[in-house]
Design a protein around this motif. Structure first.
Motif, PDB file in Angstrom:
ATOM      1  N   VAL A 102     -15.475  12.482 -27.089  1.00 40.70           N
ATOM      2  CA  VAL A 102     -16.389  11.690 -27.771  1.00 40.70           C
ATOM      3  C   VAL A 102     -15.607  10.945 -29.001  1.00 40.70           C
ATOM      4  O   VAL A 102     -16.006   9.867 -29.067  1.00 40.70           O
ATOM      5  N   ALA A 103     -14.772  11.632 -29.712  1.00 43.44           N
ATOM      6  CA  ALA A 103     -14.049  10.890 -30.740  1.00 43.44           C
ATOM      7  C   ALA A 103     -12.843   9.967 -29.975  1.00 43.44           C
ATOM      8  O   ALA A 103     -12.735   8.878 -30.604  1.00 43.44           O
ATOM      9  N   LEU A 104     -12.237  10.575 -28.759  1.00 44.35           N
ATOM     10  CA  LEU A 104     -11.288   9.601 -28.279  1.00 44.35           C
ATOM     11  C   LEU A 104     -11.662   8.401 -27.913  1.00 44.35           C
ATOM     12  O   LEU A 104     -11.410   7.393 -27.825  1.00 44.35           O
ATOM     13  N   GLY A 105     -13.130   8.410 -27.103  1.00 43.63           N
ATOM     14  CA  GLY A 105     -13.665   7.258 -26.558  1.00 43.63           C
ATOM     15  C   GLY A 105     -14.207   6.186 -27.771  1.00 43.63           C
ATOM     16  O   GLY A 105     -14.436   5.016 -27.322  1.00 43.63           O
TER      17      GLY A 105
ATOM     18  N   ARG B 206     -11.661   2.140 -23.297  1.00 45.22           N
ATOM     19  CA  ARG B 206     -12.298   3.177 -22.381  1.00 45.22           C
ATOM     20  C   ARG B 206     -11.282   3.499 -21.461  1.00 45.22           C
ATOM     21  O   ARG B 206     -11.012   4.725 -21.177  1.00 45.22           O
ATOM     22  N   LYS B 207     -10.439   2.708 -20.852  1.00 47.74           N
ATOM     23  CA  LYS B 207      -9.591   3.207 -19.770  1.00 47.74           C
ATOM     24  C   LYS B 207      -8.369   3.845 -20.085  1.00 47.74           C
ATOM     25  O   LYS B 207      -7.708   4.719 -19.319  1.00 47.74           O
TER      26      LYS B 207
ATOM     27  N   MET C 129      -5.890   9.426 -20.091  1.00 50.09           N
ATOM     28  CA  MET C 129      -5.705  10.736 -20.849  1.00 50.09           C
ATOM     29  C   MET C 129      -6.462  11.905 -20.506  1.00 50.09           C
ATOM     30  O   MET C 129      -5.775  12.897 -20.095  1.00 50.09           O
ATOM     31  N   LEU C 130      -7.929  11.604 -20.254  1.00 49.67           N
ATOM     32  CA  LEU C 130      -8.794  12.659 -19.951  1.00 49.67           C
ATOM     33  C   LEU C 130      -8.535  13.138 -18.445  1.00 49.67           C
ATOM     34  O   LEU C 130      -8.584  14.296 -18.282  1.00 49.67           O
TER      35      LEU C 130
ATOM     36  N   HIS D  10      -2.510   1.628 -28.996  1.00 54.56           N
ATOM     37  CA  HIS D  10      -3.975   1.466 -28.575  1.00 54.56           C
ATOM     38  C   HIS D  10      -4.974   1.872 -29.868  1.00 54.56           C
ATOM     39  O   HIS D  10      -6.282   1.924 -29.420  1.00 54.56           O
ATOM     40  N   GLY D  11      -4.601   2.068 -30.761  1.00 57.13           N
ATOM     41  CA  GLY D  11      -5.517   2.194 -32.129  1.00 57.13           C
ATOM     42  C   GLY D  11      -5.779   3.559 -32.439  1.00 57.13           C
ATOM     43  O   GLY D  11      -6.847   3.876 -33.287  1.00 57.13           O
TER      44      GLY D  11
END
Length: 244
Positions: free
Chosen positions: A132-135, A140-141, A146-147, A161-162
């Motif tokens: 949720v936080a990562l996305g 997205r990609k 990572m996931l 990537h921010g």
């Protein structure tokens, strides 16, 4: 104020007790005039390894598992609901819910040795809540790679990537974090609180709705004492005197 995750022997895992303590520390005197910024850091080579897997074994019941994930979500959302900026100071590995913690902070400063990963998939527990936080922080990609793989991002990749705001040598991490903190402390607390709350409200809205809402907030900002003080000080070429 600096909140230090201080259980390096357990890799600063977010046990239920750690999450409860973190929530308490985040809320402590949050409306006090003196508190202007919160820094979250950690002891040891691991910033935070995520949930304590011993608490998520089959030996514990579903009620306990639910409690762990619910308070974790509460803490992560609390960070963005607080009226003051929260900075993650990361000097080491941040995995799973630890990576989620970094992504949930308003600003993240990392040393060059920091790494970030969501490796839950490798042990059969997909990092759905960290996602949720990562996305919301990464393209997205990048987040999905990572996931899906559990492979870590280096500090430089995280910056690109921010996921983090700045990357500095380890011996400059404290200095850079304090530099940002001091700059934040120069501004009006009430104005920052309004701005932070508005930023997180508008970021999920469509463009027209976001502009309507923020237009009204700009007008509201002008009604604040500090809003008028800042403009007058600028015109008069002097330092503003904030109410907080």
């Amino acid at each position: 104020r600096e909140i230090i995750l201080s259980n390096p022997g357990r890799r600063n895992a977010l046990s239920l007790a750690m999450l409860q303590s973190l929530r308490q520390d985040l809320l402590h005197d949050v409306k006090g005039k003196e508190l202007r910024v919160i820094v979250i850091s950690a002891e040891g080579p691991v910033f935070c390894s995520g949930h304590d897997l011993k608490e998520l074994s089959s030996e514990d019941d579903v009620k306990h598992h639910s409690q762990v994930f619910e308070i974790c979500a509460e803490v992560m959302t609390l960070i963005q609901k607080l009226p003051i900026p929260v900075i993650a100071k990361v000097n080491g590995l941040a995995t799973a819910a630890g990576c989620q913690l970094v992504a949930s902070c308003d600003i993240a400063v990392a040393s060059e040795k920091a790494q970030f990963a969501t490796p839950g998939v490798n042990i059969g527990l997909f990092c759905s809540t960290p996602a949720v936080a990562l996305g919301r922080s990464l393209p997205r990609k990048v987040a999905l790679e990572m996931l899906f793989t559990g492979e870590p991002l280096s500090a430089r990749e995280a910056l690109m990537h921010g996921l983090v705001s700045k990357v500095v040598p380890e011996d400059k991490l404290e200095e850079e974090t304090m530099k940002i903190s001091r700059k934040i402390c120069e501004s009006s607390k009430s104005v920052l609180a309004l701005g932070k709350a508005t930023f997180y409200r508008q970021i999920t809205q469509d463009l027209d709705t976001a502009y309507r809402m923020t237009t009204q907030v700009m007008v509201e900002n002008l009604t604040l004492r500090d809003g008028q003080e800042g403009i007058e000080a600028f015109i008069q070429k002097r330092q503003p005197v904030w109410s907080h």
